[in-house]
Design a protein around this motif. Structure first.
Motif, short mmCIF file in Angstrom:
data_model
loop_
_atom_site.label_atom_id
_atom_site.label_comp_id
_atom_site.label_asym_id
_atom_site.label_seq_id
_atom_site.Cartn_x
_atom_site.Cartn_y
_atom_site.Cartn_z
N THR A 214 0.86 -1.18 0.00
CA THR A 214 0.00 0.00 0.00
C THR A 214 0.90 1.23 0.00
OG1 THR A 214 -0.17 0.09 2.42
CG2 THR A 214 -1.84 -1.20 1.24
N ILE A 215 0.43 2.28 -0.66
CA ILE A 215 1.19 3.53 -0.77
C ILE A 215 0.23 4.67 -0.45
CG2 ILE A 215 2.70 4.93 -2.22
CD1 ILE A 215 2.94 2.49 -4.10
N ASP A 216 0.55 5.47 0.58
CA ASP A 216 -0.34 6.57 0.91
C ASP A 216 -0.05 7.78 0.02
OD1 ASP A 216 1.81 8.00 1.97
OD2 ASP A 216 1.28 7.61 4.05
N ARG A 217 -0.79 8.84 0.21
CA ARG A 217 -0.68 10.00 -0.70
C ARG A 217 0.67 10.70 -0.59
NH1 ARG A 217 -6.17 13.17 -2.06
NH2 ARG A 217 -7.60 11.40 -2.20
N THR A 218 1.37 10.51 0.51
CA THR A 218 2.69 11.12 0.66
C THR A 218 3.79 10.27 0.05
OG1 THR A 218 3.18 10.10 2.81
CG2 THR A 218 1.90 12.16 2.81
N GLY A 219 3.44 9.06 -0.40
CA GLY A 219 4.44 8.16 -0.95
C GLY A 219 4.96 7.14 0.03
N LYS A 220 4.44 7.11 1.26
CA LYS A 220 4.88 6.12 2.24
C LYS A 220 4.41 4.74 1.81
CE LYS A 220 4.44 4.70 7.07
NZ LYS A 220 3.78 4.96 8.37
N VAL A 221 5.35 3.80 1.75
CA VAL A 221 5.08 2.45 1.26
C VAL A 221 5.04 1.47 2.42
CG1 VAL A 221 5.91 0.59 -0.23
CG2 VAL A 221 6.18 2.97 -0.94
N THR A 222 4.00 0.64 2.46
CA THR A 222 3.91 -0.45 3.43
C THR A 222 3.91 -1.76 2.65
OG1 THR A 222 2.62 0.91 4.96
CG2 THR A 222 2.57 -1.48 5.30
N ARG A 223 4.98 -2.54 2.83
CA ARG A 223 5.13 -3.81 2.12
C ARG A 223 4.60 -4.94 3.01
NH1 ARG A 223 9.00 -4.41 -1.87
NH2 ARG A 223 9.95 -6.18 -0.79
N LEU A 224 3.61 -5.66 2.51
CA LEU A 224 2.97 -6.72 3.29
C LEU A 224 3.65 -8.05 2.97
CD1 LEU A 224 -0.71 -5.51 2.76
CD2 LEU A 224 0.84 -4.99 4.66
N THR A 225 4.75 -8.30 3.66
CA THR A 225 5.62 -9.43 3.33
C THR A 225 5.22 -10.73 4.01
OG1 THR A 225 7.13 -8.73 5.09
CG2 THR A 225 7.59 -7.94 2.86
N ALA A 226 4.10 -10.74 4.74
CA ALA A 226 3.66 -12.00 5.35
C ALA A 226 3.37 -13.05 4.28
CB ALA A 226 2.42 -11.76 6.21
N LEU A 227 3.01 -12.60 3.08
CA LEU A 227 2.85 -13.48 1.93
C LEU A 227 4.04 -13.25 1.01
CD1 LEU A 227 -0.96 -12.93 1.21
CD2 LEU A 227 0.10 -14.88 2.37
N SER A 228 4.84 -14.28 0.78
CA SER A 228 6.07 -14.10 0.01
C SER A 228 5.85 -14.14 -1.49
CB SER A 228 7.10 -15.17 0.40
OG SER A 228 6.59 -16.47 0.13
N SER A 229 4.67 -14.56 -1.93
CA SER A 229 4.36 -14.54 -3.36
C SER A 229 2.84 -14.57 -3.53
CB SER A 229 4.97 -15.75 -4.08
OG SER A 229 4.73 -15.69 -5.48
N VAL A 230 2.33 -13.64 -4.35
CA VAL A 230 0.89 -13.58 -4.59
C VAL A 230 0.63 -13.39 -6.08
CG1 VAL A 230 0.42 -12.58 -2.31
CG2 VAL A 230 0.73 -11.07 -4.29
N ALA A 231 -0.60 -13.66 -6.49
CA ALA A 231 -1.02 -13.38 -7.86
C ALA A 231 -1.11 -11.86 -8.05
CB ALA A 231 -2.37 -14.03 -8.14
N PRO A 232 -0.96 -11.37 -9.27
CA PRO A 232 -0.93 -9.92 -9.49
C PRO A 232 -2.20 -9.19 -9.06
CG PRO A 232 -0.03 -11.07 -11.39
CD PRO A 232 -0.63 -12.12 -10.51
N ALA A 233 -3.37 -9.83 -9.15
CA ALA A 233 -4.63 -9.15 -8.83
C ALA A 233 -4.92 -9.25 -7.33
CB ALA A 233 -5.77 -9.75 -9.63
N VAL A 234 -5.04 -8.11 -6.67
CA VAL A 234 -5.37 -8.05 -5.25
C VAL A 234 -6.60 -7.16 -5.08
CG1 VAL A 234 -3.07 -8.53 -4.34
CG2 VAL A 234 -3.65 -6.20 -5.02
N ALA A 235 -7.26 -7.25 -3.92
CA ALA A 235 -8.54 -6.55 -3.75
C ALA A 235 -8.64 -5.92 -2.37
CB ALA A 235 -9.70 -7.53 -3.96
N TRP A 236 -9.33 -4.77 -2.30
CA TRP A 236 -9.67 -4.13 -1.03
C TRP A 236 -10.94 -4.74 -0.46
CZ3 TRP A 236 -6.66 -0.98 1.65
CH2 TRP A 236 -5.74 -0.14 1.00
N SER A 237 -11.04 -4.78 0.86
CA SER A 237 -12.33 -5.05 1.49
C SER A 237 -13.20 -3.81 1.33
CB SER A 237 -12.15 -5.38 2.97
OG SER A 237 -11.65 -4.26 3.68
N PRO A 238 -14.53 -3.94 1.40
CA PRO A 238 -15.40 -2.77 1.20
C PRO A 238 -15.14 -1.62 2.17
CG PRO A 238 -16.67 -4.79 1.01
CD PRO A 238 -15.31 -5.19 1.49
#
Length: 485
Positions: A214-238
Motif C-alpha cells: 500500500t502507498i499513501d498519498r505522501t508516498g509512504k510504502v507499506t510492504r505486506l511481506t507475510a505473503l512471500s508470493s501472490v497473484a498480481p490481482a489483489v482486492a480491497w475489502s469494502p
C-alpha cells in the motif's frame, strides 16, 4: 564507450569513467570532466555548465560541472534530455514518458513534472518561439474534481484535477515490477487515502515474486511481506481495513502454479494474516468475496476443470454458478470438447454484489473467447460478449454497470483499414443493453458513477454517463484509478 551524447561543435562521450570530447575528425581528444565517483557511467546528455550521467551500478542521476547536482528521482530515470535555450527547464525522456525538469537560478533541479505518456521519438528543440511541449492545461470547470492513480513508464503516478502528474513509486525502487509483470491498475482504497498494488519481493530471484503493497498519498510504502508470493490481482475489502490476495507457492510465472491448490488470504493493513479460503481468484464486494474455486487438474491439461464461482460471506459459502454451466450455454459458442482447455480469469463484480463477470477462453482452439456477465442471485448468465481482446473491466461504484474495452480490427499500421480499434463500452448487465460506446480504452469511473473515462492517444477524457460531450482532463491517455480529491 557509450553512444555520443551530442554537442554543437564536438562529440561528447563517456569512456574509462570520464567524460571526453573530440572534434569531428577524431582529433583534439580532451578529458572534459572527471566524475566525483570513479565508476562505470553512462552519459545521458548535456546540461548547462556540465553533463548528465548515471552510474552503471546505480540509477541515481547526477549533473557534473562546476558542482555536482543530483537530479530529482520523481520522474524516473531520464535517458535523454535537452535543456531549453533560456536554461530555465529541460525536457527529457524517462522510459515512455516525457518529463520537464525545472532549473532554479542557482542551477539546481528540485523537481520533475510528467508532460506526456506513451511516446517514442527524438528530443530536439525547435528554432521558434513556441515550446515543443507544454504542461497539461487545467481541465475545464465541468470536469469532475478527482484524484487519479495510474501506472506508466514503469512507475506509479498520482495526478490531481489540474492534470499535473507526479511519481508516487519509481520502478527503480521495486525491481521494475511494472515492466516485468502485467500488473493490474493500482487501486485507491474506499477512503481514498492510499493505493493498493503489488511489487517484487526483492532483487535477484525474488524479483519474480510479488507481494502486496500500500502507498499513501505522501508516498509512504507499506510492504505486506507475510505473503512471500501472490497473484498480481489483489482486492480491497469494502471498508478498506483488509485486503485479499491469492497466495502462491512460487512466482506467478512458475509452471507449478497450474498444478497447485491455491488459497485466498485475507491480510490486515499492518500485515497480519487472517482467513484462508481455497481459490484461485478473488474480488471483494459488500455481500462477500467472489472466489474462483480450484477445481481439478489432470496430467497434460492446459487448464483446470470442474471449477465454480463461489460467494463467501465470512465462513459461509454459496456456489453462484459453475464453469460447466457457463460454457454449456449455446451463446458461449464453445468447442465440442472443453475439458482441460477452459481457462477462466479476471473475476470481477459490482460493488453491491448483484452481478459478476469473468473472462473465458478455450486454450489451443480457434473458438472465440468471451466475457460473461452473470446474476449473482441465481448464477444465470445474462450476457455473453464475444471478442478476442477484452480488457479493462471496471464496475460503476454507484450501480451495477460494467465498463470494458473491446478491441476490433487487426494489428495493422495506424491510419490504415487494418488498424486495431479499441472501443470503450458501458453495458447494463441486467438487460445486456449497451449504454455507451466511445472510441478508445475504457479508463475508469468517477467516484459517484456519474462519469466514465476514456483513454486515447490524444489524452484522457471524461464523459458524463447521461451525456455525449467529452471533456479532456489530461494529455496522458491511460486507464486510471479514481478517488475524491
Amino acid at each position: 564507450m557509450t553512444q555520443f551524447a551530442g554537442a554543437t561543435e564536438t562529440f561528447v562521450f563517456a569512456a574509462a569513467a570520464n567524460v571526453w570530447s573530440m572534434t569531428a575528425d577524431g582529433t583534439d581528444v580532451r578529458r572534459e570532466v572527471t566524475p566525483p565517483d570513479q565508476d562505470s557511467l553512462r552519459l545521458d546528455g548535456t546540461w548547462p555548465g556540465g553533463y548528465l550521467y548515471h552510474r552503471g551500478t546505480a540509477p541515481a542521476q547526477l549533473v557534473i560541472g562546476s558542482i555536482p547536482i543530483l537530479l530529482p528521482s520523481n520522474g524516473g530515470l531520464i535517458e535523454r534530455i535537452a535543456v531549453s535555450p533560456d536554461k530555465r527547464y529541460a525536457i527529457g525522456f524517462a522510459g515512455t514518458t516525457v518529463v520537464r525538469v525545472d532549473i532554479t537560478p542557482a542551477g539546481l533541479a528540485p523537481s520533475a513534472v510528467l508532460l506526456l505518456g506513451s511516446i517514442d521519438g527524438g528530443d530536439v528543440w525547435f528554432p521558434r518561439g513556441a515550446p515543443l511541449a507544454r504542461a497539461a492545461p487545467t481541465p475545464r470547470v465541468d470536469a469532475p474534481a478527482v484524484r487519479y492513480a495510474f501506472a506508466l513508464g514503469g512507475n506509479i503516478w498520482t495526478m490531481g484535477a489540474d492534470g499535473v502528474a507526479s511519481v508516487l513509486r519509481t520502478g527503480a525502487s521495486n525491481a521494475q515490477t511494472q515492466r516485468r509483470f502485467n500488473v493490474p491498475l493500482p487501486l485507491w482504497s474506499p477512503a481514498g487515502d492510499r493505493i493498493l498494488t503489488v511489487e517484487s519481493l526483492g532483487t535477484g530471484a525474488s524479483a519474480l515474486q510479488l507481494i502486496p503493497v500500500t502507498i499513501d498519498r505522501t508516498g509512504k510504502v507499506t510492504r505486506l511481506t507475510a505473503l512471500s508470493s501472490v497473484a498480481p490481482a489483489v482486492a480491497w475489502s469494502p471498508d478498506g481495513s483488509f485486503i485479499a490476495a491469492v497466495a502462491l507457492p512460487a512466482s506467478p510465472q512458475d509452471p507449478s502454479i497450474l498444478l497447485s491448490e491455491l488459497n485466498v488470504r485475507v491480510v490486515s493493513l499492518d500485515g497480519v494474516l487472517g482467513q484462508s479460503i481455497p481459490g484461485r481468484e478473488v474480488t471483494w464486494t459488500k455481500p462477500g468475496m467472489f472466489v474462483l474455486s480450484n477445481g481439478t487438474i489432470r496430467a497434460n491439461d492446459r487448464a483446470r476443470d470442474e471449477q465454480a464461482i463461489e460467494l463467501w460471506a465470512g465462513t459461509q459459502k454459496r456456489t453462484v454458478t459453475t464453469v460447466a454451466r457457463i460454457v454449456g450455454d449455446a451463446r458461449a459458442q464453445a468447442p465440442s470438447v472443453t475439458k482441460g482447455i477452459t481457462s477462466v480469469s479476471n473475476i470481477t463484480a459490482a460493488a453491491d454484489g448483484t452481478f459478476a463477470a469473468a473472462r473465458v477462453a478455450f486454450l489451443g482452439t480457434t473458438a472465440t473467447p468471451f466475457l460473461v456477465l452473470m446474476r449473482a442471485s441465481d448464477g444465470a448468465a445474462t450476457q455473453y460478449v464475444l471478442g478476442d481482446r477484452i480488457a479493462d473491466e471496471a464496475w460503476s461504484p454507484a450501480r451495477p454497470l460494467i465498463g470494458y474495452t473491446i478491441t476490433l480490427g487487426g494489428q495493422g499500421i495506424l491510419g490504415t483499414p487494418q488498424e486495431a480499434k479499441p472501443v470503450a463500452t458501458v453495458r447494463d448487465p441486467a438487460s445486456g443493453a449497451v449504454i455507451a460506446e466511445v472510441d478508445g480504452r475504457f479508463a475508469g469511473w468517477s467516484p459517484d458513477g456519474a462519469w466514465f473515462y476514456i483513454a486515447t492517444t490524444g489524452g484522457l477524457y471524461a464523459r458524463p454517463l447521461a451525456g455525449v460531450a467529452l471533456v479532456r482532463v489530461s494529455g496522458i491517455g491511460v486507464p486510471v484509478s479514481i478517488t475524491k480529491p
